[in-house]
Write a protein that holds these residues in place. Structure first.
Motif, PDB file in Angstrom:
ATOM      1  N   LEU A  59      -8.122  33.127  19.820  1.00 40.27           N
ATOM      2  CA  LEU A  59      -7.291  32.321  20.735  1.00 40.27           C
ATOM      3  C   LEU A  59      -8.007  32.106  22.063  1.00 40.27           C
ATOM      4  CD1 LEU A  59      -3.627  33.711  20.534  1.00 40.27           C
ATOM      5  CD2 LEU A  59      -4.276  31.319  20.408  1.00 40.27           C
ATOM      6  N   PHE A  60      -8.617  33.157  22.562  1.00 38.33           N
ATOM      7  CA  PHE A  60      -9.265  33.122  23.876  1.00 38.33           C
ATOM      8  C   PHE A  60     -10.782  33.223  23.739  1.00 38.33           C
ATOM      9  CE2 PHE A  60      -5.004  34.381  24.821  1.00 38.33           C
ATOM     10  CZ  PHE A  60      -4.726  33.870  26.059  1.00 38.33           C
ATOM     11  N   SER A  61     -11.360  32.374  22.902  1.00 37.27           N
ATOM     12  CA  SER A  61     -12.818  32.436  22.787  1.00 37.27           C
ATOM     13  C   SER A  61     -13.441  31.607  23.910  1.00 37.27           C
ATOM     14  CB  SER A  61     -13.277  31.939  21.429  1.00 37.27           C
ATOM     15  OG  SER A  61     -13.328  30.545  21.444  1.00 37.27           O
ATOM     16  N   ASN A  62     -14.755  31.752  24.055  1.00 40.09           N
ATOM     17  CA  ASN A  62     -15.442  31.043  25.140  1.00 40.09           C
ATOM     18  C   ASN A  62     -15.506  29.534  24.932  1.00 40.09           C
ATOM     19  OD1 ASN A  62     -15.947  33.352  26.542  1.00 40.09           O
ATOM     20  ND2 ASN A  62     -17.957  33.696  25.603  1.00 40.09           N
ATOM     21  N   HIS A  63     -15.343  29.107  23.676  1.00 39.86           N
ATOM     22  CA  HIS A  63     -15.477  27.669  23.383  1.00 39.86           C
ATOM     23  C   HIS A  63     -14.543  26.836  24.246  1.00 39.86           C
ATOM     24  CE1 HIS A  63     -17.592  28.073  19.352  1.00 39.86           C
ATOM     25  NE2 HIS A  63     -17.445  29.301  19.819  1.00 39.86           N
ATOM     26  N   GLU A  64     -15.021  25.647  24.552  1.00 45.22           N
ATOM     27  CA  GLU A  64     -14.156  24.750  25.318  1.00 45.22           C
ATOM     28  C   GLU A  64     -12.954  24.334  24.502  1.00 45.22           C
ATOM     29  OE1 GLU A  64     -15.781  21.282  27.405  1.00 45.22           O
ATOM     30  OE2 GLU A  64     -17.429  22.619  27.978  1.00 45.22           O
ATOM     31  N   SER A  65     -13.093  24.393  23.189  1.00 44.91           N
ATOM     32  CA  SER A  65     -12.007  23.928  22.334  1.00 44.91           C
ATOM     33  C   SER A  65     -11.083  25.061  21.903  1.00 44.91           C
ATOM     34  CB  SER A  65     -12.587  23.251  21.099  1.00 44.91           C
ATOM     35  OG  SER A  65     -13.454  24.151  20.448  1.00 44.91           O
ATOM     36  N   SER A  66     -11.282  26.271  22.426  1.00 40.97           N
ATOM     37  CA  SER A  66     -10.364  27.349  22.045  1.00 40.97           C
ATOM     38  C   SER A  66      -8.968  26.989  22.527  1.00 40.97           C
ATOM     39  CB  SER A  66     -10.810  28.670  22.660  1.00 40.97           C
ATOM     40  OG  SER A  66     -10.536  28.692  24.035  1.00 40.97           O
ATOM     41  N   LEU A  67      -7.991  27.508  21.834  1.00 44.09           N
ATOM     42  CA  LEU A  67      -6.612  27.108  22.128  1.00 44.09           C
ATOM     43  C   LEU A  67      -6.253  27.383  23.586  1.00 44.09           C
ATOM     44  CD1 LEU A  67      -4.437  25.749  20.567  1.00 44.09           C
ATOM     45  CD2 LEU A  67      -3.459  27.962  20.036  1.00 44.09           C
ATOM     46  N   ALA A  68      -6.675  28.536  24.090  1.00 43.76           N
ATOM     47  CA  ALA A  68      -6.356  28.881  25.473  1.00 43.76           C
ATOM     48  C   ALA A  68      -6.977  27.861  26.429  1.00 43.76           C
ATOM     49  CB  ALA A  68      -6.852  30.284  25.790  1.00 43.76           C
ATOM     50  N   ASN A  69      -8.220  27.476  26.159  1.00 42.95           N
ATOM     51  CA  ASN A  69      -8.876  26.496  27.024  1.00 42.95           C
ATOM     52  C   ASN A  69      -8.273  25.116  26.859  1.00 42.95           C
ATOM     53  OD1 ASN A  69     -10.640  27.971  28.546  1.00 42.95           O
ATOM     54  ND2 ASN A  69     -12.234  27.978  26.950  1.00 42.95           N
ATOM     55  N   TYR A  70      -7.831  24.786  25.655  1.00 48.59           N
ATOM     56  CA  TYR A  70      -7.177  23.499  25.434  1.00 48.59           C
ATOM     57  C   TYR A  70      -5.926  23.404  26.305  1.00 48.59           C
ATOM     58  CZ  TYR A  70      -4.659  19.690  23.285  1.00 48.59           C
ATOM     59  OH  TYR A  70      -3.970  18.537  23.101  1.00 48.59           O
ATOM     60  N   VAL A  71      -5.126  24.472  26.279  1.00 50.27           N
ATOM     61  CA  VAL A  71      -3.902  24.490  27.084  1.00 50.27           C
ATOM     62  C   VAL A  71      -4.260  24.363  28.563  1.00 50.27           C
ATOM     63  CG1 VAL A  71      -1.956  25.918  27.819  1.00 50.27           C
ATOM     64  CG2 VAL A  71      -2.568  25.779  25.403  1.00 50.27           C
ATOM     65  N   LEU A  72      -5.275  25.114  28.987  1.00 53.78           N
ATOM     66  CA  LEU A  72      -5.695  25.074  30.399  1.00 53.78           C
ATOM     67  C   LEU A  72      -6.124  23.677  30.818  1.00 53.78           C
ATOM     68  CD1 LEU A  72      -7.935  28.056  31.511  1.00 53.78           C
ATOM     69  CD2 LEU A  72      -5.650  27.423  32.264  1.00 53.78           C
ATOM     70  N   THR A  73      -6.994  23.058  30.013  1.00 52.27           N
ATOM     71  CA  THR A  73      -7.583  21.787  30.427  1.00 52.27           C
ATOM     72  C   THR A  73      -6.634  20.620  30.222  1.00 52.27           C
ATOM     73  OG1 THR A  73      -8.618  21.667  28.266  1.00 52.27           O
ATOM     74  CG2 THR A  73      -9.982  22.467  30.061  1.00 52.27           C
ATOM     75  N   HIS A  74      -5.920  20.593  29.102  1.00 53.42           N
ATOM     76  CA  HIS A  74      -5.106  19.415  28.806  1.00 53.42           C
ATOM     77  C   HIS A  74      -3.698  19.497  29.360  1.00 53.42           C
ATOM     78  CE1 HIS A  74      -8.446  18.609  26.171  1.00 53.42           C
ATOM     79  NE2 HIS A  74      -8.007  17.373  26.061  1.00 53.42           N
ATOM     80  N   LEU A  75      -3.151  20.678  29.435  1.00 54.66           N
ATOM     81  CA  LEU A  75      -1.773  20.782  29.933  1.00 54.66           C
ATOM     82  C   LEU A  75      -1.722  21.047  31.437  1.00 54.66           C
ATOM     83  CD1 LEU A  75      -1.062  20.829  26.903  1.00 54.66           C
ATOM     84  CD2 LEU A  75       0.651  22.543  27.427  1.00 54.66           C
ATOM     85  N   PHE A  76      -2.725  21.773  31.941  1.00 59.29           N
ATOM     86  CA  PHE A  76      -2.679  22.110  33.356  1.00 59.29           C
ATOM     87  C   PHE A  76      -3.779  21.446  34.161  1.00 59.29           C
ATOM     88  CE2 PHE A  76      -0.514  25.662  31.265  1.00 59.29           C
ATOM     89  CZ  PHE A  76       0.681  25.648  31.956  1.00 59.29           C
ATOM     90  N   GLY A  77      -4.682  20.770  33.464  1.00 58.55           N
ATOM     91  CA  GLY A  77      -5.746  20.057  34.163  1.00 58.55           C
ATOM     92  C   GLY A  77      -6.740  20.967  34.873  1.00 58.55           C
ATOM     93  N   LEU A  78      -6.898  22.190  34.363  1.00 58.45           N
ATOM     94  CA  LEU A  78      -7.852  23.119  34.982  1.00 58.45           C
ATOM     95  C   LEU A  78      -9.170  23.106  34.214  1.00 58.45           C
ATOM     96  CD1 LEU A  78      -5.347  26.064  35.445  1.00 58.45           C
ATOM     97  CD2 LEU A  78      -6.239  24.599  37.260  1.00 58.45           C
TER      98      LEU A  78
END
Lengths: 317, 283
Positions: free
Chosen positions: A142-161
């Motif tokens: 869930l929290f892998s370093n990949h940009e496409s990991s689910l945690a990063n997806y939520v961060l970038t697409h839902l919160f714009g971080l």
């Protein structure tokens, strides 16, 4: 038993005396297994750790006395202090929200009108059933370093971080590990709090209602003070547990676990000293220091919780 | 008047909507990792790189599991964990109930001190003796064996405490006296009278011990170095230790290792939840 004794003739009395002796022997015999195993593999190793903490030893060559050298070595090692810092930070982030959310969930689960109670209870408790290793592995994906990991997806697409490298950054690792601790234990604490809330007699609330106390006052003056023993219990167990954090960061970081320092905990530091660097003296010194730290934090936290309750009772008066 | 009742009802329903939505969110967050683990276990590793993320199951369930089997001895690990848990549970139930019986029903000098001593052992952190314990097990030739893992788990002060509480309450003194007058030996009383009465407490303690031993990691990780001796926890931990990380495979392994316990839990959830609460609240 006394009445029998009075009535029975003398020879019976003798029988009773030997019976008492027999009971005594049985008593000792039945508790012996625990004490034998404990002495051998619990007490003796614990005491031996104190001895080993003053020795220099790599596990093969003979031990040499080192005085307080091991303690000095550990206490001047920046990595040790980093591990103490990491343990405390992750301990606070993983347990404090957990206890608060647990209390809220338990309060809600106890509401009279609530339907599907057992469904909510079961689902919220379920994470506790997954082993620590399993939780760490699930979260490592869930929290892998990949940009496409689910945690990063939520961060970038839902919160714009910006995406975070969860397994390799100072705060990323700590947040991910705290979240997995939170996820696994929040239901467990909820269930304990729920048992606590349900043990509060209903008369108290009825009396309060008659006296004109509103829901919030009831929560503040009845529920929380009555919950104190349960809160103390959970604070104690989660403090001790948090200080012993090992499995989650070790499995979460996998091959990097003992080479990176972002999530190294005190127990990981101990393990690394002993089983990676073969420095058993310093590792034992770390074990003693850990014991001191755990005792210290447990006492401080218990004082805090108890003080909190006392102050409130004062206000009530 | 009717207006007031309506108002009251409206207020209630808004409150209940908040309550339900909070609980639903909590449930979803609790369940989501399970569901997502299943999704990933059925997808190729490449599914991981898609944006937006894949949230529906694929058809790689068997392939991913085959990869797990190539990487670790999954069934061997499950079997080892199972044997470990069963043996430890039985031994702990026996040791605890016997000692609990003694503390509840017999008089002997030093009883209270010894009981308190057992409770005190509960607060010793398990890491304190870790290194000497490792060398003891190593000296005894028990490294890489389940016996080496087991022996530490036999120590269960909580079990003795729970059993004492239960036996003092559930086994009447008259019954024991009567059996004694009939000439029953103390062990026979334990075996024939006490055991049948305390079976419900066995279920409680059994669940606590089994789940604790199943999930324990530090000690198993320390003692078991040879892949043939791995329990499922140690074997799973190896999945993330490889250079070429395959997420589908990792979660497939976790999924299949978690499912059996989850099924047992869902079947007996009431018993599980009450056992684990009882275990921690009573202490």
């Amino acid at each position: 038993m006394n009445s029998i004794r009075k009535k029975e003739p003398i020879f019976k009395k003798k029988r009773f005396r030997s019976e008492e002796k027999k009971d005594m022997i049985s008593g000792y015999l039945y508790i012996a297994p625990f004490f034998i195993i404990f002495t051998l593999i619990g007490l003796y190793p614990a005491l031996f750790s104190f001895y080993l903490a003053f020795q220099k030893w790599n596990g093969l060559s003979p031990m040499t006395f080192n005085g307080f050298g091991n303690f000095q070595l550990v206490l001047t090692d920046p990595l040790f202090w980093k591990s103490v810092y990491n343990t405390i930070i992750m301990g606070v982030m993983g347990t404090a929200p957990q206890l608060i959310v647990g209390l809220i969930l338990a309060y809600l689960l106890n509401m009279a009108f609530l339907k599907f109670k057992s469904f909510f209870r079961v689902t919220i408790f379920m994470p506790y059933l997954t082993s620590m290793v399993a939780v760490a592995l699930i979260f490592s994906v869930l929290f892998s370093n990949h940009e496409s990991s689910l945690a990063n997806y939520v961060l970038t697409h839902l919160f714009g971080l910006d995406p975070i490298s969860w397994a390799a950054s100072e705060w990323g690792t700590k947040i991910a590990i705290s979240l997995m601790v939170f996820w696994r234990w929040v239901g467990y604490n909820t269930i304990i709090y729920l048992a606590g809330i349900q043990s509060i007699p209903n008369d108290l609330y009825e009396a309060a209602t008659v006296d004109g106390a509103n829901k919030f006052q009831q929560l503040w003056y009845i529920t929380i003070p009555m919950m104190k023993p349960f809160i103390i219990l959970t604070v104690f167990t989660s403090t001790v547990g948090a200080m012993q954090l090992f499995s989650e960061p070790t499995v979460f970081l996998g091959a990097d676990a003992f080479t990176r320092d972002e999530a190294m905990t005190i127990v990981m530091y101990l393990y690394r000293d002993a089983f990676r660097l073969q420095s058993f003296g310093t590792a034992s010194a770390t074990a003693i220091i850990l014991l001191v730290i755990i005792t210290l934090f447990a006492v401080i936290n218990l004082r805090l919780v108890q003080g909190f309750g006392r102050k409130k009772r004062g206000v009530q008066k | 008047m009717s207006n007031q009742i309506q108002k009251h009802r409206k207020k209630l329903s808004i409150g209940s909507i908040v309550v339900y939505s909070f609980l639903c969110i909590a449930s979803i967050l609790s369940l989501f990792p399970f569901y997502w683990m299943f999704v990933m276990a059925t997808r190729p590793s490449a599914a991981y790189n898609t944006i937006p993320p894949t949230l529906t199951p694929g058809n790689m369930l068997v392939e991913n599991f085959n990869k797990v089997l190539n990487q670790i001895d999954f069934f061997g690990g499950m079997w080892n964990s199972f044997v470990l848990c069963v043996v430890v549970t039985i031994v702990v139930l026996f040791i605890s109930s016997l000692a609990g019986f003694a503390f509840a029903k017999f008089k002997f000098p030093g009883k209270n001190i010894l009981f308190v001593a057992i409770l005190v052992t509960m607060i010793i952190p398990p890491q304190l003796g870790l290194i000497p314990q490792y060398f003891l097990i190593s000296k005894a030739g028990l490294l890489d064996t389940l016996a080496g893992v087991m022996i530490l788990s036999f120590l269960n002060p909580l079990g003795i405490f729970l059993m004492r509480q239960y036996i003092s309450g559930a086994v009447p003194d008259e019954l024991i006296e009567a059996a004694k007058l009939d000439g029953c030996s103390n062990f026979r009383i334990y075996w024939r009278i006490v055991l049948p009465i305390i079976l419900p407490a066995f279920a409680t303690l059994g669940i606590i011990v089994f789940t604790a031993v199943w999930g324990e990691f530090l000690w198993q990780f320390t003692v078991l170095r040879d892949p043939d001796s791995y329990t499922i926890q140690v074997a799973l931990a190896q999945l993330s230790n490889t250079n070429n990380i395959d997420f589908g495979m990792i979660l497939s392994g976790v999924f299949w290792a978690t499912v059996p316990l989850l099924i047992i839990f869902l079947l007996f959830n009431r018993l599980f939840i009450s056992s684990i609460t009882e275990g921690s609240v009573k202490s």
